[in-house]
Design a protein around this motif. Structure first.
Motif, PDB file in Angstrom:
ATOM      1  N   SER A 299      49.581  50.022  38.618  1.00 39.40           N
ATOM      2  CA  SER A 299      49.564  50.323  40.035  1.00 39.40           C
ATOM      3  C   SER A 299      50.724  51.180  40.378  1.00 39.40           C
ATOM      4  CB  SER A 299      49.551  48.992  40.963  1.00 39.40           C
ATOM      5  OG  SER A 299      50.808  48.686  41.106  1.00 39.40           O
ATOM      6  N   ASP A 300      50.883  51.811  41.718  1.00 41.34           N
ATOM      7  CA  ASP A 300      51.554  52.757  42.285  1.00 41.34           C
ATOM      8  C   ASP A 300      53.118  51.841  42.358  1.00 41.34           C
ATOM      9  OD1 ASP A 300      50.945  51.487  44.536  1.00 41.34           O
ATOM     10  OD2 ASP A 300      50.178  53.267  45.316  1.00 41.34           O
ATOM     11  N   GLY A 301      52.914  50.504  42.428  1.00 40.79           N
ATOM     12  CA  GLY A 301      54.160  49.767  42.831  1.00 40.79           C
ATOM     13  C   GLY A 301      54.067  49.349  44.415  1.00 40.79           C
ATOM     14  N   HIS A 302      53.030  49.999  45.008  1.00 41.62           N
ATOM     15  CA  HIS A 302      52.671  49.583  46.409  1.00 41.62           C
ATOM     16  C   HIS A 302      51.572  49.048  46.655  1.00 41.62           C
ATOM     17  CE1 HIS A 302      56.831  51.639  47.467  1.00 41.62           C
ATOM     18  NE2 HIS A 302      55.923  52.810  46.574  1.00 41.62           N
ATOM     19  N   SER A 303      50.468  49.359  46.344  1.00 39.02           N
ATOM     20  CA  SER A 303      49.023  48.791  46.412  1.00 39.02           C
ATOM     21  C   SER A 303      48.934  47.895  45.284  1.00 39.02           C
ATOM     22  CB  SER A 303      47.953  49.887  46.687  1.00 39.02           C
ATOM     23  OG  SER A 303      48.182  50.547  47.701  1.00 39.02           O
ATOM     24  N   LEU A 304      49.405  46.853  45.007  1.00 40.31           N
ATOM     25  CA  LEU A 304      49.363  46.132  44.023  1.00 40.31           C
ATOM     26  C   LEU A 304      48.077  45.407  43.388  1.00 40.31           C
ATOM     27  CD1 LEU A 304      52.833  44.175  44.392  1.00 40.31           C
ATOM     28  CD2 LEU A 304      52.410  46.283  43.465  1.00 40.31           C
ATOM     29  N   LYS A 305      47.978  45.245  42.304  1.00 38.81           N
ATOM     30  CA  LYS A 305      46.905  44.476  41.601  1.00 38.81           C
ATOM     31  C   LYS A 305      47.021  43.045  41.650  1.00 38.81           C
ATOM     32  CE  LYS A 305      44.630  48.317  40.794  1.00 38.81           C
ATOM     33  NZ  LYS A 305      44.475  48.838  39.441  1.00 38.81           N
ATOM     34  N   ASN A 306      46.260  42.165  41.881  1.00 37.80           N
ATOM     35  CA  ASN A 306      46.278  40.793  41.874  1.00 37.80           C
ATOM     36  C   ASN A 306      45.974  40.401  40.594  1.00 37.80           C
ATOM     37  OD1 ASN A 306      46.473  37.989  42.311  1.00 37.80           O
ATOM     38  ND2 ASN A 306      44.542  37.833  43.401  1.00 37.80           N
ATOM     39  N   TRP A 307      46.862  40.207  39.463  1.00 33.05           N
ATOM     40  CA  TRP A 307      46.650  39.809  37.895  1.00 33.05           C
ATOM     41  C   TRP A 307      46.656  38.416  37.944  1.00 33.05           C
ATOM     42  CZ3 TRP A 307      48.903  37.370  34.028  1.00 33.05           C
ATOM     43  CH2 TRP A 307      48.666  37.560  32.774  1.00 33.05           C
ATOM     44  N   SER A 308      45.902  37.895  37.229  1.00 35.65           N
ATOM     45  CA  SER A 308      45.852  36.558  36.680  1.00 35.65           C
ATOM     46  C   SER A 308      45.602  36.419  35.231  1.00 35.65           C
ATOM     47  CB  SER A 308      44.712  35.748  37.516  1.00 35.65           C
ATOM     48  OG  SER A 308      43.339  36.283  37.162  1.00 35.65           O
ATOM     49  N   ILE A 309      46.117  35.471  34.643  1.00 34.19           N
ATOM     50  CA  ILE A 309      46.041  35.050  33.242  1.00 34.19           C
ATOM     51  C   ILE A 309      44.614  34.925  32.767  1.00 34.19           C
ATOM     52  CG2 ILE A 309      46.125  32.602  33.193  1.00 34.19           C
ATOM     53  CD1 ILE A 309      48.291  34.702  30.772  1.00 34.19           C
ATOM     54  N   CYS A 310      43.686  34.409  33.493  1.00 36.57           N
ATOM     55  CA  CYS A 310      42.125  34.195  33.319  1.00 36.57           C
ATOM     56  C   CYS A 310      41.623  34.323  34.750  1.00 36.57           C
ATOM     57  CB  CYS A 310      42.046  32.711  32.581  1.00 36.57           C
ATOM     58  SG  CYS A 310      42.757  32.496  30.885  1.00 36.57           S
ATOM     59  N   ASN A 311      40.417  34.857  34.415  1.00 35.40           N
ATOM     60  CA  ASN A 311      39.417  35.018  35.499  1.00 35.40           C
ATOM     61  C   ASN A 311      38.406  33.674  35.184  1.00 35.40           C
ATOM     62  OD1 ASN A 311      37.518  35.543  37.395  1.00 35.40           O
ATOM     63  ND2 ASN A 311      37.427  37.797  36.891  1.00 35.40           N
ATOM     64  N   ASP A 312      38.620  32.746  36.409  1.00 33.71           N
ATOM     65  CA  ASP A 312      37.866  31.533  36.041  1.00 33.71           C
ATOM     66  C   ASP A 312      36.238  31.697  36.254  1.00 33.71           C
ATOM     67  OD1 ASP A 312      39.878  30.248  35.190  1.00 33.71           O
ATOM     68  OD2 ASP A 312      40.026  28.958  37.109  1.00 33.71           O
ATOM     69  N   LYS A 313      36.013  32.844  37.372  1.00 33.16           N
ATOM     70  CA  LYS A 313      34.746  33.029  37.729  1.00 33.16           C
ATOM     71  C   LYS A 313      33.723  33.535  36.728  1.00 33.16           C
ATOM     72  CE  LYS A 313      32.375  35.224  41.632  1.00 33.16           C
ATOM     73  NZ  LYS A 313      31.302  36.043  40.700  1.00 33.16           N
ATOM     74  N   MET A 314      34.367  34.112  35.734  1.00 32.43           N
ATOM     75  CA  MET A 314      33.532  34.502  34.482  1.00 32.43           C
ATOM     76  C   MET A 314      32.987  33.474  33.749  1.00 32.43           C
ATOM     77  SD  MET A 314      35.382  37.679  32.775  1.00 32.43           S
ATOM     78  CE  MET A 314      35.654  39.255  33.628  1.00 32.43           C
ATOM     79  N   PHE A 315      33.498  32.103  33.761  1.00 34.26           N
ATOM     80  CA  PHE A 315      32.939  31.085  33.181  1.00 34.26           C
ATOM     81  C   PHE A 315      31.571  30.876  33.480  1.00 34.26           C
ATOM     82  CE2 PHE A 315      37.371  29.143  32.645  1.00 34.26           C
ATOM     83  CZ  PHE A 315      37.639  29.888  31.538  1.00 34.26           C
ATOM     84  N   LYS A 316      31.088  30.922  34.927  1.00 37.11           N
ATOM     85  CA  LYS A 316      29.913  30.498  35.634  1.00 37.11           C
ATOM     86  C   LYS A 316      29.001  31.889  35.759  1.00 37.11           C
ATOM     87  CE  LYS A 316      32.102  29.647  39.366  1.00 37.11           C
ATOM     88  NZ  LYS A 316      32.466  29.490  40.984  1.00 37.11           N
ATOM     89  N   ASP A 317      29.508  33.171  35.572  1.00 41.55           N
ATOM     90  CA  ASP A 317      28.458  34.279  35.814  1.00 41.55           C
ATOM     91  C   ASP A 317      28.509  34.996  34.273  1.00 41.55           C
ATOM     92  OD1 ASP A 317      29.064  33.580  38.053  1.00 41.55           O
ATOM     93  OD2 ASP A 317      30.415  35.178  38.715  1.00 41.55           O
ATOM     94  N   TRP A 318      28.738  34.504  33.371  1.00 42.83           N
ATOM     95  CA  TRP A 318      28.460  35.104  32.026  1.00 42.83           C
ATOM     96  C   TRP A 318      27.046  35.184  31.659  1.00 42.83           C
ATOM     97  CZ3 TRP A 318      32.444  37.924  30.094  1.00 42.83           C
ATOM     98  CH2 TRP A 318      32.582  38.407  28.919  1.00 42.83           C
ATOM     99  N   ARG A 319      26.269  36.521  31.404  1.00 38.98           N
ATOM    100  CA  ARG A 319      24.968  36.426  31.266  1.00 38.98           C
ATOM    101  C   ARG A 319      24.630  35.991  29.866  1.00 38.98           C
ATOM    102  NH1 ARG A 319      22.480  38.967  35.323  1.00 38.98           N
ATOM    103  NH2 ARG A 319      20.815  39.607  34.008  1.00 38.98           N
ATOM    104  N   ASP A 320      25.327  36.557  28.840  1.00 36.70           N
ATOM    105  CA  ASP A 320      24.808  36.204  27.525  1.00 36.70           C
ATOM    106  C   ASP A 320      25.814  35.777  26.636  1.00 36.70           C
ATOM    107  OD1 ASP A 320      25.249  38.831  25.540  1.00 36.70           O
ATOM    108  OD2 ASP A 320      25.265  39.341  27.836  1.00 36.70           O
ATOM    109  N   SER A 321      25.674  35.067  25.800  1.00 41.38           N
ATOM    110  CA  SER A 321      26.390  34.375  24.683  1.00 41.38           C
ATOM    111  C   SER A 321      25.659  34.226  23.423  1.00 41.38           C
ATOM    112  CB  SER A 321      27.314  33.358  25.170  1.00 41.38           C
ATOM    113  OG  SER A 321      27.988  32.883  24.232  1.00 41.38           O
ATOM    114  N   LYS A 322      25.954  34.745  22.297  1.00 40.14           N
ATOM    115  CA  LYS A 322      25.134  34.671  21.378  1.00 40.14           C
ATOM    116  C   LYS A 322      25.313  33.094  20.723  1.00 40.14           C
ATOM    117  CE  LYS A 322      24.308  39.228  19.982  1.00 40.14           C
ATOM    118  NZ  LYS A 322      25.104  39.850  21.135  1.00 40.14           N
ATOM    119  N   PRO A 323      24.563  32.383  20.186  1.00 44.41           N
ATOM    120  CA  PRO A 323      24.676  30.777  19.971  1.00 44.41           C
ATOM    121  C   PRO A 323      25.545  30.758  18.502  1.00 44.41           C
ATOM    122  CG  PRO A 323      22.243  31.384  19.787  1.00 44.41           C
ATOM    123  CD  PRO A 323      22.957  32.497  20.428  1.00 44.41           C
TER     124      PRO A 323
END
Length: 486
Positions: A360-384
């Protein structure tokens, strides 16, 4: 001239030559690299604009590193964030290794780069970095936050986030590599390996398969030689069986719970969670694991933050919610210092850090997280299962090594052994111990087309627990030699 004097002069000269020529790695690491140091000028097009020069709290070092974005889809404005470290010595002669963490939704920068195998590790409370004496950048190492929505990676098109899954991730990672090679053309034909852990047990083989398939076109050839996987998710049915067996054999659950699972759960069915008795019993497994760290069953949990403590206590319930809705396993990571995630989160949300890494430019900051929990629910395909892909990669002649920390309950060593047994590979060298610093580091076995090794006393993220041992195994992998057996 007196013979003793001659010997003294000779030894003095030899010592001077050693000090000049050997250039010990430890001393060379204590200089902050700046543009033009030691006459090492950047090649034209080799990531000039992404060179990191003023990272806050960085220990002094004598190698270059680069960070920034690679746009993988111009139309949608989809971009993946990367951090690349040149090898400490003679980078032009060393292979390129891509490291991926899993999740899905967890950051390779937050975990791999600054908790496990990168040269700079996050320090207490995220105030700075400390040097990792067992960094894997003996090779050129590239970390990528993948897919979009992880860490600093993003898309300007909201609908992209509705398509996240294994195939989407593999294709974006493949496009990333070719776009990255345009930034770093000197690495275009370099020997290449892919490594990762946890859910990257699916990311890595899927990306490797894509490369093997598309390498049929020589104009886009990538010189992929092998893959290295730690505590990888491999085959859902065997992985779940291993989780349950490991929990029972390590006294995490009762005989009664274990017996109920064995009688009511069919993990090989298309929908093992339609049986409520099975679900309740598996809930009990994660309820008991929620009281400790499932990723490192013999170490402490972090009590530094309320959020972390709540996460531990609610993990079993949350896990089943995601598992039932998506038929996928929970994949939040762990570490030897149980508060490392908190340190990383504090560090990467600092304005000066984001600016230094070109996130980022140091002003408009990105909200960084170690894991994005929402992906657990929204993941569309996972090979068994990755087993068919393993067979394909073995046939293609790739070097495949898999390792397991044996105190991980999330993707335990039993899960990996059960999964690999379904390959029915011929054993070429039998089960035996491997050594590091005169102690048994673990055991390993060589098969036709694959090597499997364990790490004694290591949890899910093995390099956090056994940094020196894991570097030794990584070095053996690159050389194509078995781990030391004496």
């Amino acid at each position: 001239m007196d013979i003793l004097l001659k010997v003294k002069i000779f030894c003095s000269l030899a010592l001077v030559l050693v000090l000049i020529c050997a250039k010990p790695v430890v001393s060379s690491r204590h200089r902050q690299y700046q543009r033009g140091d030691h006459g090492r000028k950047l090649s034209s097009g080799d990531g000039n604009e992404d060179l990191v020069t003023n990272l806050p709290g960085q220990p002094r070092a004598d190698f270059r590193h680069f960070a920034g974005y690679v746009t993988v889809n111009e139309t949608n404005g989809r971009a993946l964030f990367y951090w690349f470290y040149e090898a400490i010595i003679n980078p032009q002669e060393k292979p390129l290794v891509l490291w991926l963490n899993g999740g899905p939704g967890c950051s390779s920068v937050g975990y791999g780069a600054t908790q496990e195998i990168g040269p700079f590790l996050v320090d207490i409370n995220g105030q700075g970095l400390r040097f990792n004496n067992f960094s894997w950048n003996k090779a050129n190492v590239l970390f990528v936050e993948s897919p979009i929505g992880v860490g600093f990676s993003y898309s300007n098109t909201t609908s992209d986030y509705e398509h996240l899954g294994d195939d989407f991730t593999a294709n974006d990672a493949y496009n990333f590599l070719h776009k990255w090679f345009l930034k770093f053309p000197s690495h275009r034909t370099r020997t290449f390996y892919i490594a990762g852990e946890s859910y990257a047990g699916k990311y890595v083989p899927e990306l490797a398969e894509l490369i093997v398939d598309r390498n049929k076109d020589p104009s886009i050839h990538i010189d992929l030689k092998g893959i290295l996987l730690g505590n990888p998710e491999t085959s859902d049915a065997e992985d779940w069986t291993g989780i349950v067996d490991y929990a029972w054999s390590h006294a995490v659950v009762s005989d009664e719970t274990y017996r109920t699972i064995r009688e009511s759960c069919d993990f090989k069915s298309s929908d093992p969670w339609k049986n409520q008795t099975c679900c309740d019993a598996v809930d009990e497994v994660f309820s008991q694991y929620g009281k400790i760290d499932i990723y490192s069953i013999y170490t402490s949990v972090c009590f530094a933050s309320t959020a972390r403590s709540n996460d531990q206590s609610l993990r079993g319930r949350r896990v089943m919610k995601y598992k039932r809705s998506s038929k996928m396993m929970p994949r939040i990571m762990g570490g030897y210092d149980p508060c490392l995630d908190d340190y990383a989160t504090a560090f990467y949300n600092r304005p000066d850090v984001q600016k230094a890494l070109h996130a980022s430019d140091g002003h408009s900051l990105k909200n960084w997280s170690i894991c994005n929990d929402k992906m657990f629910k929204d993941w569309r395909d996972s090979k068994p299962s990755m087993i068919p892909i393993y067979k394909k990669l073995i046939s293609a002649g790739l070097r495949i090594w898999i390792y397991s920390g044996d105190t991980d309950g999330r993707v335990p060593v039993l899960s990996t052994r059960y999964s690999l047994s379904t390959l029915n590979l011929r054993i070429t060298k039998p089960w035996r111990p491997w050594y590091h610093e005169n102690e048994v580091s673990g055991w390993f076995q060589e098969y036709e087309g694959l090597t499997f090794a364990t790490f004694r006393g290591a949890g899910h993220a093995v390099p956090c627990f056994k940094p020196s041992n894991s570097l030794a195994l990584f070095s053996a992998f690159l050389l194509g030699l078995p781990p030391p057996t004496k």
